[in-house]
Design a protein around this motif. Structure first.
Motif, PDB file in Angstrom:
ATOM      1  N   VAL A 166       4.685 -38.509   9.807  1.00 42.04           N
ATOM      2  CA  VAL A 166       4.896 -37.188   9.208  1.00 42.04           C
ATOM      3  C   VAL A 166       3.956 -37.027   8.019  1.00 42.04           C
ATOM      4  O   VAL A 166       3.554 -38.011   7.396  1.00 42.04           O
ATOM      5  CB  VAL A 166       6.352 -36.961   8.728  1.00 42.04           C
ATOM      6  CG1 VAL A 166       7.324 -36.983   9.870  1.00 42.04           C
ATOM      7  CG2 VAL A 166       6.745 -37.959   7.670  1.00 42.04           C
ATOM      8  N   VAL A 167       3.640 -35.785   7.725  1.00 38.48           N
ATOM      9  CA  VAL A 167       2.898 -35.433   6.519  1.00 38.48           C
ATOM     10  C   VAL A 167       3.703 -34.332   5.830  1.00 38.48           C
ATOM     11  O   VAL A 167       4.007 -33.304   6.436  1.00 38.48           O
ATOM     12  CB  VAL A 167       1.470 -34.949   6.829  1.00 38.48           C
ATOM     13  CG1 VAL A 167       0.758 -34.529   5.552  1.00 38.48           C
ATOM     14  CG2 VAL A 167       0.677 -36.039   7.543  1.00 38.48           C
ATOM     15  N   LEU A 168       4.066 -34.578   4.584  1.00 37.07           N
ATOM     16  CA  LEU A 168       4.884 -33.653   3.795  1.00 37.07           C
ATOM     17  C   LEU A 168       4.082 -33.185   2.595  1.00 37.07           C
ATOM     18  O   LEU A 168       3.283 -33.951   2.049  1.00 37.07           O
ATOM     19  CB  LEU A 168       6.163 -34.354   3.331  1.00 37.07           C
ATOM     20  CG  LEU A 168       7.006 -34.983   4.435  1.00 37.07           C
ATOM     21  CD1 LEU A 168       7.826 -36.127   3.892  1.00 37.07           C
ATOM     22  CD2 LEU A 168       7.907 -33.939   5.043  1.00 37.07           C
ATOM     23  N   THR A 169       4.335 -31.957   2.148  1.00 41.65           N
ATOM     24  CA  THR A 169       3.569 -31.409   1.030  1.00 41.65           C
ATOM     25  C   THR A 169       4.496 -30.757   0.012  1.00 41.65           C
ATOM     26  O   THR A 169       5.392 -29.991   0.380  1.00 41.65           O
ATOM     27  CB  THR A 169       2.551 -30.367   1.539  1.00 41.65           C
ATOM     28  OG1 THR A 169       1.735 -30.964   2.538  1.00 41.65           O
ATOM     29  CG2 THR A 169       1.677 -29.878   0.407  1.00 41.65           C
ATOM     30  N   PHE A 170       4.261 -31.072  -1.245  1.00 38.10           N
ATOM     31  CA  PHE A 170       4.917 -30.408  -2.367  1.00 38.10           C
ATOM     32  C   PHE A 170       3.831 -29.603  -3.079  1.00 38.10           C
ATOM     33  O   PHE A 170       2.768 -30.141  -3.395  1.00 38.10           O
ATOM     34  CB  PHE A 170       5.527 -31.427  -3.336  1.00 38.10           C
ATOM     35  CG  PHE A 170       6.596 -32.277  -2.706  1.00 38.10           C
ATOM     36  CD1 PHE A 170       7.889 -31.809  -2.578  1.00 38.10           C
ATOM     37  CD2 PHE A 170       6.304 -33.553  -2.246  1.00 38.10           C
ATOM     38  CE1 PHE A 170       8.881 -32.599  -2.006  1.00 38.10           C
ATOM     39  CE2 PHE A 170       7.281 -34.348  -1.670  1.00 38.10           C
ATOM     40  CZ  PHE A 170       8.574 -33.869  -1.553  1.00 38.10           C
ATOM     41  N   THR A 171       4.097 -28.324  -3.340  1.00 38.32           N
ATOM     42  CA  THR A 171       3.072 -27.464  -3.930  1.00 38.32           C
ATOM     43  C   THR A 171       3.490 -26.971  -5.305  1.00 38.32           C
ATOM     44  O   THR A 171       4.668 -26.952  -5.648  1.00 38.32           O
ATOM     45  CB  THR A 171       2.792 -26.247  -3.025  1.00 38.32           C
ATOM     46  OG1 THR A 171       4.010 -25.527  -2.828  1.00 38.32           O
ATOM     47  CG2 THR A 171       2.226 -26.679  -1.688  1.00 38.32           C
ATOM     48  N   ASN A 172       2.489 -26.570  -6.068  1.00 38.60           N
ATOM     49  CA  ASN A 172       2.693 -26.003  -7.412  1.00 38.60           C
ATOM     50  C   ASN A 172       3.556 -26.890  -8.299  1.00 38.60           C
ATOM     51  O   ASN A 172       4.494 -26.424  -8.950  1.00 38.60           O
ATOM     52  CB  ASN A 172       3.285 -24.596  -7.320  1.00 38.60           C
ATOM     53  CG  ASN A 172       2.313 -23.620  -6.705  1.00 38.60           C
ATOM     54  OD1 ASN A 172       1.115 -23.703  -6.925  1.00 38.60           O
ATOM     55  ND2 ASN A 172       2.825 -22.706  -5.911  1.00 38.60           N
TER      56      ASN A 172
END
Length: 139
Positions: A69-75
């Motif tokens: 999996v690839v997860l992203t947290f933004t800002n």
């Protein structure tokens, strides 16, 4: 004249909308040793105040493909954080435990500390500044 003014107004608004400034860093997390494609991987971005106490300040989930999996947290604002992730194999949105209190589902955290006992914020913490970050978490 009204048409020209209206056209210029739309152009100005669209330029302002496209030029919005990025408000924080992006954190990308890769987990490539998930034991099965069943369920989802859940992850939370935590401060010292939220770590091991419930949801993070940002939470995300992802379906699993080929054990990865690839997860992203933004800002993400500058500060000190930790990431906790778990394989929710039965998709019940919580960690399941054996009778002796040991987790039944795989988990990991930033820093990849695998010592015995409950995870500690100090072992998982990292600093966020203005640069984007990437982590690999191992279950």
């Amino acid at each position: 004249m009204k048409t020209v003014t209206l056209a210029l107004s739309f152009l100005f608004v669209s330029l302002v909308a496209m030029a919005q400034e990025k408000n924080g860093a992006t954190i990308t997390v890769t987990i490539d040793n998930v034991t099965s494609n069943e369920g989802k991987v859940l992850a939370g971005l935590h401060t010292a105040e939220t770590f091991m106490k419930g949801p993070g300040i940002q939470n995300t989930e992802s379906a699993i493909e080929n054990g990865k999996v690839v997860l992203t947290f933004t800002n993400v604002a500058p500060g000190t954080y930790a990431i906790m992730a778990m394989h929710d194999a039965n998709d019940n949105k919580r960690m399941d435990y054996q009778a002796n209190g040991m987790p039944m589902e795989s988990y990991g955290m930033s820093g990849n500390d695998m010592t015995m006992g409950p995870p500690q914020f100090n072992s998982a913490q990292f600093e966020v500044g203005v640069q984007d970050l990437s982590f690999t978490i191992r279950f």
